[in-house]
Design an enzyme around this catalytic site. Structure first.
Site, PDB file in Angstrom:
ATOM      1  N   ASN A   1      -3.848   8.662  10.828  1.00 53.36           N
ATOM      2  CA  ASN A   1      -4.549   7.486  10.309  1.00 53.36           C
ATOM      3  C   ASN A   1      -3.900   7.021   9.014  1.00 53.36           C
ATOM      4  O   ASN A   1      -3.509   7.831   8.180  1.00 53.36           O
ATOM      5  CB  ASN A   1      -6.026   7.807  10.066  1.00 53.36           C
ATOM      6  CG  ASN A   1      -6.731   8.212  11.352  1.00 53.36           C
ATOM      7  OD1 ASN A   1      -6.290   7.835  12.432  1.00 53.36           O
ATOM      8  ND2 ASN A   1      -7.791   8.974  11.242  1.00 53.36           N
TER       9      ASN A   1
ATOM     10  N   HIS B   1       1.997   8.901   9.730  1.00 53.72           N
ATOM     11  CA  HIS B   1       2.435   7.521   9.991  1.00 53.72           C
ATOM     12  C   HIS B   1       2.381   6.652   8.730  1.00 53.72           C
ATOM     13  O   HIS B   1       2.410   5.436   8.818  1.00 53.72           O
ATOM     14  CB  HIS B   1       1.579   6.884  11.097  1.00 53.72           C
ATOM     15  CG  HIS B   1       1.825   7.498  12.452  1.00 53.72           C
ATOM     16  ND1 HIS B   1       0.958   7.346  13.511  1.00 53.72           N
ATOM     17  CD2 HIS B   1       2.837   8.281  12.910  1.00 53.72           C
ATOM     18  CE1 HIS B   1       1.434   7.997  14.568  1.00 53.72           C
ATOM     19  NE2 HIS B   1       2.568   8.580  14.225  1.00 53.72           N
TER      20      HIS B   1
ATOM     21  N   CYS C   1       2.388   1.734  -4.846  1.00 58.71           N
ATOM     22  CA  CYS C   1       0.956   1.668  -4.549  1.00 58.71           C
ATOM     23  C   CYS C   1       0.514   0.209  -4.361  1.00 58.71           C
ATOM     24  O   CYS C   1       0.973  -0.679  -5.084  1.00 58.71           O
ATOM     25  CB  CYS C   1       0.205   2.309  -5.710  1.00 58.71           C
ATOM     26  SG  CYS C   1      -1.544   2.430  -5.422  1.00 58.71           S
TER      27      CYS C   1
ATOM     28  N   CYS D   1       8.653  -7.606  -2.957  1.00 60.59           N
ATOM     29  CA  CYS D   1       9.492  -6.488  -3.394  1.00 60.59           C
ATOM     30  C   CYS D   1       9.928  -6.728  -4.839  1.00 60.59           C
ATOM     31  O   CYS D   1      10.446  -7.796  -5.153  1.00 60.59           O
ATOM     32  CB  CYS D   1      10.714  -6.383  -2.487  1.00 60.59           C
ATOM     33  SG  CYS D   1      11.995  -5.278  -3.125  1.00 60.59           S
TER      34      CYS D   1
HETATM   35 ZN   LIG Z   1      13.572  -5.741  -1.410  1.00 60.17          ZN
END
Ligand SMILES: [Zn+2]
Length: 276
Positions: free
Chosen positions: A114, A133, A151, A173
């Site tokens: 999970n 996973h 996080c 990102c």
């Molecule tokens: Zn990136």
């Protein structure tokens, strides 16, 4: 002549003799907390009607290609889940498992497929959990920039549930500015960064070295994605399988409780109290 032992008395004896409890949990663990079951397209499309109308299957949306094609739709799905898991209260079974493990020298270690973070939410220590996973509470770059995983805290997705679309900007990102995605192993996924899971696995291996007689309680782990079952059986310890499905292939020596996760845990807990 010894009468055949009552399975619950046997489980209670196993738990009295063990020095470490392994909790191996699949999707069925979350059902008693009110989390949707994605088994089969019907269950999935009931939870996400907009994807049903567009005939988008779970395997298609839980896929890095979905983030390339339509990040707002992919984040509509994952953003809804992230918000859902954040507000979900773990059912009582989590606390009962902690009570069962409380007296053991090695305590408990969780192995789960999970991605919902419910064990952490229920108070299990981060260092005693392996999320095979990955986790929806962590993000990574689609392109896997620098192998970074961070996080998801601070990202508060607002989702148009009717259309299953993220309102506002997806997370980015910090290195390349591209769209970030959950650090979850998806279908057809070659870009998943396994760094967190690998560190957790090292913790599990180290923990197992100090446990002589592990008992495995396997919860709601299906056969479609058999990762959790395979793990539970690979331990070679005493195995309690809690699952509402019939079990024609139960490993020798294992005990099957045919019920849901919460009911099964409560039954085991009560048996331990009764046979103390
Ligand atoms: Zn990136």
């Amino acid at each position: 002549m010894n009468p055949p032992a009552d399975p619950l008395a046997r489980i209670a004896r196993w738990l009295r003799e063990t020095d470490g409890l392994i909790v191996a949990a699949g999707a069925g663990m979350g059902v008693d907390s009110g989390l949707p079951d994605f088994r089969g397209p019907e269950g999935f499309w009931r939870a996400y009607p907009a994807l049903g109308r567009a005939h988008v299957r779970f395997e298609e949306i839980a896929n890095p290609a979905a983030f390339e094609r339509d990040p707002a739709l992919a984040w509509g799905f994952y953003g809804h889940r992230l918000a859902l898991y954040r507000r979900t209260v773990p059912h009582r079974g989590f606390a009962l498992l902690q009570e069962i493990a409380a007296g053991l020298r090695g305590g408990a270690f969780v192995f789960t497929s999970n991605v919902d973070g419910q064990f952490q939410k229920a108070g299990f220590a981060d260092a005693r959990i392996m999320e095979v996973h990955g986790s929806i509470h962590h993000l990574q770059c689609q392109r896997g920039c620098r192998g970074a995983v961070w996080c998801a805290e601070g990202f508060e997705p607002q989702v148009d549930e009717e259309a299953c679309r993220l309102l506002g900007e997806p997370p980015r990102c910090p290195h390349c500015g591209g769209v970030a995605r959950p650090n979850i192993l998806m279908f057809g996924d070659w870009a998943w960064i396994p760094r967190r899971t690998e560190a957790q696995e090292a913790g599990l291996v180290a923990w197992l070295e100090h446990v002589r007689r592990p008992v495995v309680i396997e919860l709601g782990a299906g056969e479609n994605v058999p990762t959790v079952r395979r793990f539970a059986e690979s331990i070679g310890g005493r195995l309690v399988r809690i699952n509402p499905q019939a079990e024609p292939m139960l490993p020798a020596g294992a005990i099957h409780l045919r019920c849901g996760a919460l009911e099964g845990i409560a039954t085991v807990h009560a048996a331990l109290v009764r046979h103390r």
